[in-house]
Design a protein around this motif. Structure first.
Motif, mmCIF file in Angstrom:
data_model
loop_
_atom_site.group_PDB
_atom_site.id
_atom_site.type_symbol
_atom_site.label_atom_id
_atom_site.label_comp_id
_atom_site.label_asym_id
_atom_site.label_seq_id
_atom_site.Cartn_x
_atom_site.Cartn_y
_atom_site.Cartn_z
ATOM 1 N N ASP A 44 9.620 10.555 4.502
ATOM 2 C CA ASP A 44 8.656 9.463 4.355
ATOM 3 C C ASP A 44 7.627 9.436 5.484
ATOM 4 O O ASP A 44 6.874 8.469 5.616
ATOM 5 N N ILE A 45 7.613 10.485 6.285
ATOM 6 C CA ILE A 45 6.685 10.550 7.425
ATOM 7 C C ILE A 45 5.730 11.723 7.266
ATOM 8 O O ILE A 45 6.144 12.846 6.993
ATOM 9 N N LEU A 46 4.457 11.459 7.421
ATOM 10 C CA LEU A 46 3.418 12.484 7.404
ATOM 11 C C LEU A 46 2.695 12.452 8.746
ATOM 12 O O LEU A 46 2.540 11.380 9.346
ATOM 13 N N SER B 234 0.836 -1.202 0.000
ATOM 14 C CA SER B 234 0.000 0.000 0.000
ATOM 15 C C SER B 234 0.868 1.248 0.000
ATOM 16 O O SER B 234 2.078 1.183 0.248
ATOM 17 N N ASP B 235 0.235 2.380 -0.241
ATOM 18 C CA ASP B 235 0.976 3.641 -0.274
ATOM 19 C C ASP B 235 1.506 4.025 1.099
ATOM 20 O O ASP B 235 2.617 4.543 1.227
ATOM 21 N N ALA B 236 0.688 3.815 2.130
ATOM 22 C CA ALA B 236 1.094 4.271 3.459
ATOM 23 C C ALA B 236 0.433 3.446 4.551
ATOM 24 O O ALA B 236 -0.626 2.842 4.341
ATOM 25 N N ALA B 237 1.054 3.458 5.706
ATOM 26 C CA ALA B 237 0.451 2.898 6.914
ATOM 27 C C ALA B 237 -0.085 4.053 7.749
ATOM 28 O O ALA B 237 0.635 5.015 8.014
ATOM 29 N N ILE B 238 -1.343 3.971 8.124
ATOM 30 C CA ILE B 238 -1.934 4.957 9.029
ATOM 31 C C ILE B 238 -1.896 4.370 10.428
ATOM 32 O O ILE B 238 -2.525 3.345 10.702
ATOM 33 N N VAL C 271 4.845 -0.621 2.774
ATOM 34 C CA VAL C 271 4.369 0.750 2.579
ATOM 35 C C VAL C 271 5.553 1.657 2.269
ATOM 36 O O VAL C 271 6.696 1.363 2.644
ATOM 37 N N ASP C 272 5.259 2.740 1.570
ATOM 38 C CA ASP C 272 6.298 3.725 1.231
ATOM 39 C C ASP C 272 6.306 4.902 2.197
ATOM 40 O O ASP C 272 7.311 5.595 2.327
ATOM 41 N N LYS C 273 5.172 5.140 2.852
ATOM 42 C CA LYS C 273 5.051 6.276 3.758
ATOM 43 C C LYS C 273 4.406 5.829 5.069
ATOM 44 O O LYS C 273 3.684 4.831 5.126
#
Length: 210
Positions: A121-123, A52-56, A87-89
């Motif tokens: 890579d962190i939001l 997936s694009d990111a882990a929330i 994940v990438d982000k």
């Protein structure tokens, strides 16, 4: 039959009807609670480590500038997903308990950076207080970055409610419960399960009015 006896019979019949209604309602409520408990418990075992694009990472308490054991378990699982390229982000969620405290997401970000994750890579979002807000703000942050697929990270008993909310938001999301949870013993899981039964039931009941 005189009027007194007739009146007593009517009253007795009404009482029996009310008793049947009350018992039926109690049986329905009990059946639903059992269903909710089983659904929450069994759903926690479900994991879909889809690329997936990111882990929330859903927020939890922090202790000063450190994540609580519960939050650390979620963060560590997200780091594992990142390092194994699922994940990438990483999107960390959670606001501040007070103006004097760091946001949960800020503590998580610093924890991840200290363990080798590039800050690029962190939001983060720093305003959410509850699970529903965690997801809605994370989704907004992800959309701004062009992200569209997510792994939702939390404790196993939290996943049913979290994924129900994610589905309601139209998110393309998959469950990824942590196996590093601070809730390991049966004694610690029972209060968590009861709490989730309460919040999950409340969310489902109130959903039509949202």
């Amino acid at each position: 039959m005189n009027n007194v006896n007739r009146s007593r019979k009517v009253v007795g019949s009404r009482r029996k009807t009310i008793r049947r209604i009350v018992l039926s309602a109690a049986a329905v409520i009990m059946a639903y609670m059992v269903y909710a408990a089983v659904a929450i418990w069994t759903y926690g075992a479900k994991t879909e480590p889809v690329k997936s694009d990111a882990a929330i990472v859903l927020g939890a308490a922090v202790w000063g500038d450190k994540p609580s054991p519960v939050f650390q378990g979620r963060i560590d699982h997200a780091l594992w997903l990142y390092k194994h390229q699922y994940v990438d982000k990483l999107i960390f969620t959670g606001g501040r308990g007070s103006d004097l405290e760091s946001a949960e997401s800020e503590v998580a970000r610093d924890y991840a950076i200290a363990r080798g994750v590039p800050e690029a890579d962190i939001l983060i979002e720093t305003v959410s207080k509850i699970t529903e807000e965690n997801l809605s703000h994370a989704q907004a942050v992800g959309e701004q970055e062009g992200l569209s697929t997510y792994l939702i990270v939390s404790d196993r008993l939290h996943m049913k409610r979290a994924m129900t909310m994610a589905d309601d938001y139209g998110m393309k999301a998959y469950p990824s419960p942590t196996d590093r949870s601070a809730y390991q013993s049966f004694r610690s899981k029972v209060p968590f399960l009861l709490r989730e039964m309460f919040y999950y039931t409340g969310y489902v009941v109130l959903s039509p009015f949202r």
